[in-house]
Motif scaffolding. Structure first.
Motif, PDB file in Angstrom:
ATOM      1  N   ALA A  51       0.826  -1.208   0.000  1.00 21.82           N
ATOM      2  CA  ALA A  51       0.000   0.000   0.000  1.00 21.82           C
ATOM      3  C   ALA A  51       0.861   1.258   0.000  1.00 21.82           C
ATOM      4  CB  ALA A  51      -0.930  -0.002   1.214  1.00 21.82           C
ATOM      5  N   ILE A  52       1.937   1.254   0.769  1.00 23.73           N
ATOM      6  CA  ILE A  52       2.825   2.416   0.831  1.00 23.73           C
ATOM      7  C   ILE A  52       3.439   2.691  -0.538  1.00 23.73           C
ATOM      8  CG2 ILE A  52       5.016   3.274   1.752  1.00 23.73           C
ATOM      9  CD1 ILE A  52       4.339   1.776   4.348  1.00 23.73           C
ATOM     10  N   ILE A  53       3.954   1.646  -1.152  1.00 20.81           N
ATOM     11  CA  ILE A  53       4.607   1.815  -2.455  1.00 20.81           C
ATOM     12  C   ILE A  53       3.598   2.265  -3.506  1.00 20.81           C
ATOM     13  CG2 ILE A  53       5.808   0.595  -4.303  1.00 20.81           C
ATOM     14  CD1 ILE A  53       7.089  -1.154  -2.131  1.00 20.81           C
ATOM     15  N   LEU A  54       2.414   1.632  -3.518  1.00 17.81           N
ATOM     16  CA  LEU A  54       1.394   1.993  -4.499  1.00 17.81           C
ATOM     17  C   LEU A  54       0.908   3.422  -4.286  1.00 17.81           C
ATOM     18  CD1 LEU A  54      -0.485   1.188  -6.813  1.00 17.81           C
ATOM     19  CD2 LEU A  54      -2.086   0.298  -5.103  1.00 17.81           C
ATOM     20  N   GLY A  55       0.622   3.761  -3.029  1.00 15.65           N
ATOM     21  CA  GLY A  55       0.149   5.110  -2.738  1.00 15.65           C
ATOM     22  C   GLY A  55       1.176   6.165  -3.090  1.00 15.65           C
ATOM     23  N   ALA A  56       2.450   5.889  -2.773  1.00 16.21           N
ATOM     24  CA  ALA A  56       3.512   6.846  -3.081  1.00 16.21           C
ATOM     25  C   ALA A  56       3.683   6.999  -4.590  1.00 16.21           C
ATOM     26  CB  ALA A  56       4.819   6.386  -2.452  1.00 16.21           C
ATOM     27  N   PHE A  57       3.606   5.890  -5.314  1.00 17.06           N
ATOM     28  CA  PHE A  57       3.765   5.944  -6.769  1.00 17.06           C
ATOM     29  C   PHE A  57       2.673   6.809  -7.403  1.00 17.06           C
ATOM     30  CE2 PHE A  57       2.570   4.276 -10.950  1.00 17.06           C
ATOM     31  CZ  PHE A  57       3.772   4.423 -11.640  1.00 17.06           C
ATOM     32  N   ILE A  58       1.435   6.604  -6.965  1.00 19.67           N
ATOM     33  CA  ILE A  58       0.325   7.378  -7.530  1.00 19.67           C
ATOM     34  C   ILE A  58       0.435   8.846  -7.128  1.00 19.67           C
ATOM     35  CG2 ILE A  58      -2.181   7.682  -7.476  1.00 19.67           C
ATOM     36  CD1 ILE A  58      -2.429   4.665  -7.289  1.00 19.67           C
ATOM     37  N   ALA A  59       0.837   9.092  -5.871  1.00 20.37           N
ATOM     38  CA  ALA A  59       0.986  10.477  -5.411  1.00 20.37           C
ATOM     39  C   ALA A  59       2.043  11.212  -6.229  1.00 20.37           C
ATOM     40  CB  ALA A  59       1.346  10.497  -3.930  1.00 20.37           C
ATOM     41  N   ILE A  60       3.151  10.521  -6.516  1.00 19.54           N
ATOM     42  CA  ILE A  60       4.222  11.142  -7.299  1.00 19.54           C
ATOM     43  C   ILE A  60       3.788  11.334  -8.748  1.00 19.54           C
ATOM     44  CG2 ILE A  60       6.551  10.781  -8.218  1.00 19.54           C
ATOM     45  CD1 ILE A  60       7.189   9.328  -5.572  1.00 19.54           C
ATOM     46  N   ALA A  61       3.128  10.307  -9.292  1.00 26.72           N
ATOM     47  CA  ALA A  61       2.729  10.363 -10.696  1.00 26.72           C
ATOM     48  C   ALA A  61       1.687  11.444 -10.948  1.00 26.72           C
ATOM     49  CB  ALA A  61       2.194   9.004 -11.140  1.00 26.72           C
ATOM     50  N   THR A  62       0.810  11.671  -9.977  1.00 23.73           N
ATOM     51  CA  THR A  62      -0.272  12.641 -10.160  1.00 23.73           C
ATOM     52  C   THR A  62      -0.007  13.966  -9.464  1.00 23.73           C
ATOM     53  OG1 THR A  62      -1.466  11.828  -8.209  1.00 23.73           O
ATOM     54  CG2 THR A  62      -1.954  10.776 -10.326  1.00 23.73           C
ATOM     55  N   ASP A  63       1.069  14.016  -8.668  1.00 24.02           N
ATOM     56  CA  ASP A  63       1.389  15.203  -7.872  1.00 24.02           C
ATOM     57  C   ASP A  63       0.251  15.546  -6.915  1.00 24.02           C
ATOM     58  OD1 ASP A  63       3.173  17.159  -7.056  1.00 24.02           O
ATOM     59  OD2 ASP A  63       2.337  18.681  -8.395  1.00 24.02           O
ATOM     60  N   GLU A  64      -0.450  14.503  -6.444  1.00 24.32           N
ATOM     61  CA  GLU A  64      -1.561  14.683  -5.508  1.00 24.32           C
ATOM     62  C   GLU A  64      -1.279  13.854  -4.260  1.00 24.32           C
ATOM     63  OE1 GLU A  64      -4.172  16.573  -5.522  1.00 24.32           O
ATOM     64  OE2 GLU A  64      -4.068  17.392  -7.558  1.00 24.32           O
ATOM     65  N   ARG A  65      -0.733  14.491  -3.229  1.00 22.12           N
ATOM     66  CA  ARG A  65      -0.401  13.753  -2.010  1.00 22.12           C
ATOM     67  C   ARG A  65      -1.644  13.190  -1.336  1.00 22.12           C
ATOM     68  NH1 ARG A  65       4.451  16.394   1.559  1.00 22.12           N
ATOM     69  NH2 ARG A  65       6.107  16.221  -0.008  1.00 22.12           N
ATOM     70  N   LEU A  66      -2.719  13.965  -1.334  1.00 29.05           N
ATOM     71  CA  LEU A  66      -3.939  13.512  -0.673  1.00 29.05           C
ATOM     72  C   LEU A  66      -4.458  12.234  -1.315  1.00 29.05           C
ATOM     73  CD1 LEU A  66      -6.158  13.931   1.405  1.00 29.05           C
ATOM     74  CD2 LEU A  66      -7.339  15.409  -0.241  1.00 29.05           C
ATOM     75  N   LEU A  67      -4.338  12.137  -2.624  1.00 27.69           N
ATOM     76  CA  LEU A  67      -4.797  10.940  -3.322  1.00 27.69           C
ATOM     77  C   LEU A  67      -4.020   9.719  -2.845  1.00 27.69           C
ATOM     78  CD1 LEU A  67      -6.525   9.604  -5.492  1.00 27.69           C
ATOM     79  CD2 LEU A  67      -4.758  10.204  -7.171  1.00 27.69           C
ATOM     80  N   GLY A  68      -2.714   9.871  -2.692  1.00 27.82           N
ATOM     81  CA  GLY A  68      -1.898   8.760  -2.208  1.00 27.82           C
ATOM     82  C   GLY A  68      -2.311   8.329  -0.811  1.00 27.82           C
ATOM     83  N   VAL A  69      -2.600   9.297   0.053  1.00 29.99           N
ATOM     84  CA  VAL A  69      -3.022   8.994   1.423  1.00 29.99           C
ATOM     85  C   VAL A  69      -4.362   8.263   1.422  1.00 29.99           C
ATOM     86  CG1 VAL A  69      -3.778  10.026   3.596  1.00 29.99           C
ATOM     87  CG2 VAL A  69      -1.729  10.891   2.458  1.00 29.99           C
ATOM     88  N   LEU A  70      -5.290   8.729   0.602  1.00 24.84           N
ATOM     89  CA  LEU A  70      -6.604   8.087   0.533  1.00 24.84           C
ATOM     90  C   LEU A  70      -6.499   6.665  -0.015  1.00 24.84           C
ATOM     91  CD1 LEU A  70      -8.818  11.053  -0.722  1.00 24.84           C
ATOM     92  CD2 LEU A  70      -8.680  10.111   1.590  1.00 24.84           C
TER      93      LEU A  70
END
Length: 238
Positions: free
Chosen positions: A183-202
């Motif tokens: 979950a950490i790796i997936l969330g971080a990857f999406i947050a970086i790719a989209t530049d949306e930290r909140l999305l990664g946290v959710l």
């Protein structure tokens, strides 16, 4: 388990009657509410990814402590269980402790500028995690209480300790760490790719909630007697 059997088993999770039976139990709702509470931490305390993953790491420590209690409970059933527990409790404490320690170092390092620093001793990691977000002690306390309720109701009240398998109890918590790691790796990857930290946290929360729902369904299947030994390995619900 064959491919057909695996598909049939997976399909049972979509059975409306199973879902209905699961959530007729107040404990299933308690588990779900506990999993959703971090959303309040985001809204009220402004949590980001660092305190969230720190909370999930602390949850793994709590699960480990209750696993030791479960192993101890199983020891009273028979001499074989007692002998097994006398070996497994110290082994699990060391092995799972080192597993969590390594994962904690990874999480703190992953936090980078948000939460890195401090010593490398195990208690330094615990201190860092507890101080990583406002209100952390309240959320940790909620997880402890939720696990205590399940322990008292299921393990003691329903007599699971008489039927449990100590080796299965010992290995059950490791899946949680793997889930959190993914979950950490997936969330971080999406947050970086989209530049949306909140999305990664959710996404982190969503994966944890989904994992909790699966555990609740497995618990229901176990209580219904329809899962056999597999449930003993994975159906701890919180």
């Amino acid at each position: 388990m064959s491919e057909t059997g695996s598909a049939r088993f997976a399909g049972r999770f979509l059975d409306p009657s199973l879902i209905a039976r699961t959530y007729r139990d107040p404990l299933a709702w308690m588990s779900l509410a506990t999993d959703l509470v971090p959303i309040a931490a985001i809204l009220v305390f402004g949590w980001g990814a660092t305190p969230l993953v720190a909370l999930y790491w602390l949850e793994n420590l709590i699960i480990g402590a209750y696993t030791i209690l479960r192993l101890g409970g199983a020891a009273v059933v028979s001499f074989i269980n007692l002998a097994t527990a006398l070996f497994m409790i110290p082994f699990f404490t060391f092995h799972y402790g080192m597993f969590c320690y390594g994962h904690g170092l990874f999480i703190r390092s992953f936090a980078g500028g948000e939460g890195n620093g401090g010593g490398a001793a195990p208690m330094d990691l615990v201190t860092w995690a507890l101080g990583s977000g406002d209100g952390m002690l309240w959320f940790v306390g909620l997880i402890i209480v939720t696990n205590a309720v399940f322990f008292l109701v299921d393990y003691i009240g329903r007599g699971e300790f008489r039927r449990t398998d100590p080796p299965a109890e010992m290995f059950a918590p490791y899946g949680r760490i793997v889930t959190l790691h993914v979950a950490i790796i997936l969330g971080a990857f999406i947050a970086i790719a989209t530049d949306e930290r909140l999305l990664g946290v959710l996404i982190l929360i969503a994966i944890r909630v989904l994992f909790g729902i699966v555990l609740s369904l497995l618990r229901r299947m176990k209580l219904d007697g329809g899962l056999g030994k597999l449930a003993g390995k994975f159906a701890q619900p919180v």
